[in-house]
Design an enzyme around this catalytic site. Structure first.
Site: not given
Length: 380
Positions: A200, A319, A322
């Site tokens: 994001t 977000m 990862d």
């Protein structure tokens, strides 16, 4: 008191469905609905929502025009709903350019195969945007960064950006330690590749970095951006028209070349294998249970086996977490890991995950990231 949400769509069914989903979460509150962009502009000024969900194609005034007007007069985080088509991808990138921060597919079955997961993702995305504190003016690339072949129709610089990812509860926004956000000194380390992972807020962050790299940048660049399969070809084409380096959507068999950035295809995993001077790309479907396709962890882990420690890996706004485990593997081989600082992130989740665990050695503002990368890696 919940996060106040304005729902904008010309479809009465979709307005009602989104409103019902938002209202199911006790942390969210629908304070109004609008049937077109003009009404959205009016209600944004009157109701002062903390988040707006916005359709793109509407009568009277489309969503892109509405976003421009809202961001000019009453800035607020805007989540776009988009169709997963080529035209939908272009329109969504135009909406991000206009000032929207994030987007989701309009068909809920495209968000997640499980209905409950789709609902949770929408609710989580709205809450994440609603917790944003400030809007910062975007810094667009100078005209000198645009390739001669580009035209206004081909490429419009993004001023806000967003990407798709599975919902992950946000971590507390602890401040990074005393790592500097200023341009950093070069370590003198030799490199074979630059890796960048993001979610994001990634499109604008990637553009800010990549448009400042010279055409003769001496290393291949691997880009992992959480984004649907229908969007990555359009995004790669857009970046390529804006950058001095070459940018392309990665394909199996691509030989890595210096001065070329390879964008991982949406819905797939980008791996690396030995071949030639730098290696070769292998694109795979990956395991169905993987939350992210493409996954930063997967590509980082694959790079650790091919390049060892001869890598600079950068984790930008996004977000979730990862990239943390892949970055851990890279660091174990001697690679350098950098993170975007909290102040310049749209969402601090991914950079925070590598910063708070001590994996990242530097926390750098997005405005200083490209110059820092060049000082660190451009010498070879």
């Amino acid at each position: 008191m919940g996060i106040k949400v304005l729902v904008v769509d010309d479809s009465s069914f979709f307005r009602r469905r989104v409103s019902e989903i938002v209202s199911q979460d006790p942390e969210l509150e629908v304070i109004g609905t609008a049937v077109n962009g003009a009404e959205a502009v009016k209600l944004a000024a009157e109701l002062k929502p903390q988040v707006i969900t916005m359709d793109i194609e509407m009568p009277v005034m489309d969503g892109i025009t509405a976003v421009k007007q809202i961001m000019a007069s009453n800035p607020v985080p805007i989540l776009m709903f988009s169709s997963l088509t080529h035209d939908g991808a272009k329109a969504t990138l135009d909406a991000l350019e206009a000032g929207a921060l994030d987007f989701l597919p309009k068909r809920f079955e495209d968000i997640a195969t499980n209905k409950d997961d789709a609902i949770a993702l929408l609710q989580q995305r709205i809450k994440t945007l609603g917790r944003r504190r400030l809007f910062r003016p975007a810094v667009r690339p100078s005209i000198a960064t645009v390739k001669p072949r580009a035209t206004a129709a081909q490429a419009v610089p993004l001023s806000r950006a967003a990407a798709s990812s599975k919902p992950v509860p946000p971590q507390p926004a602890d401040k990074p330690s005393s790592r500097s956000s200023a341009v950093t000194r070069a370590s003198g380390k030799k490199y074979k590749a630059l890796l960048i992972g993001t979610s994001t807020g990634g499109p604008v962050a990637l553009q800010k970095v990549l448009t400042q790299l010279p055409a003769n940048y001496p290393h291949p660049i691997l880009l992992i951006q959480h984004m649907p399969a229908a969007f990555t070809p359009t995004f790669a084409t857009r970046l390529n028209s804006l950058c001095k380096i070459e940018v392309k959507e990665a394909q199996s068999g691509d030989q890595l070349r210096a001065g070329c950035a390879y964008l991982a295809p949406g819905g797939m995993q980008m791996m690396l294998e030995r071949s030639g001077s730098f290696g070769r790309i292998k694109v795979l479907a990956g395991k169905p249970e993987m939350n992210y396709k493409p996954s930063v962890d997967i590509t980082f882990a694959s790079a650790s086996k091919l390049f060892g420690g001869d890598v600079l890996a950068v984790v930008l706004t996004g977000m979730g977490a990862d990239g943390r485990e892949g970055a851990r593997m890279l660091k174990a081989t001697g690679a350098n890991i950098w993170a975007q600082d909290e102040a310049s992130c749209v969402v601090y989740g991914m950079p925070q995950a590598v910063t708070n665990t001590g994996i990242a050695t530097k926390s750098i503002s997005i405005e200083q990231m490209a110059e820092s990368i060049l000082k660190e890696t451009a010498h070879g």
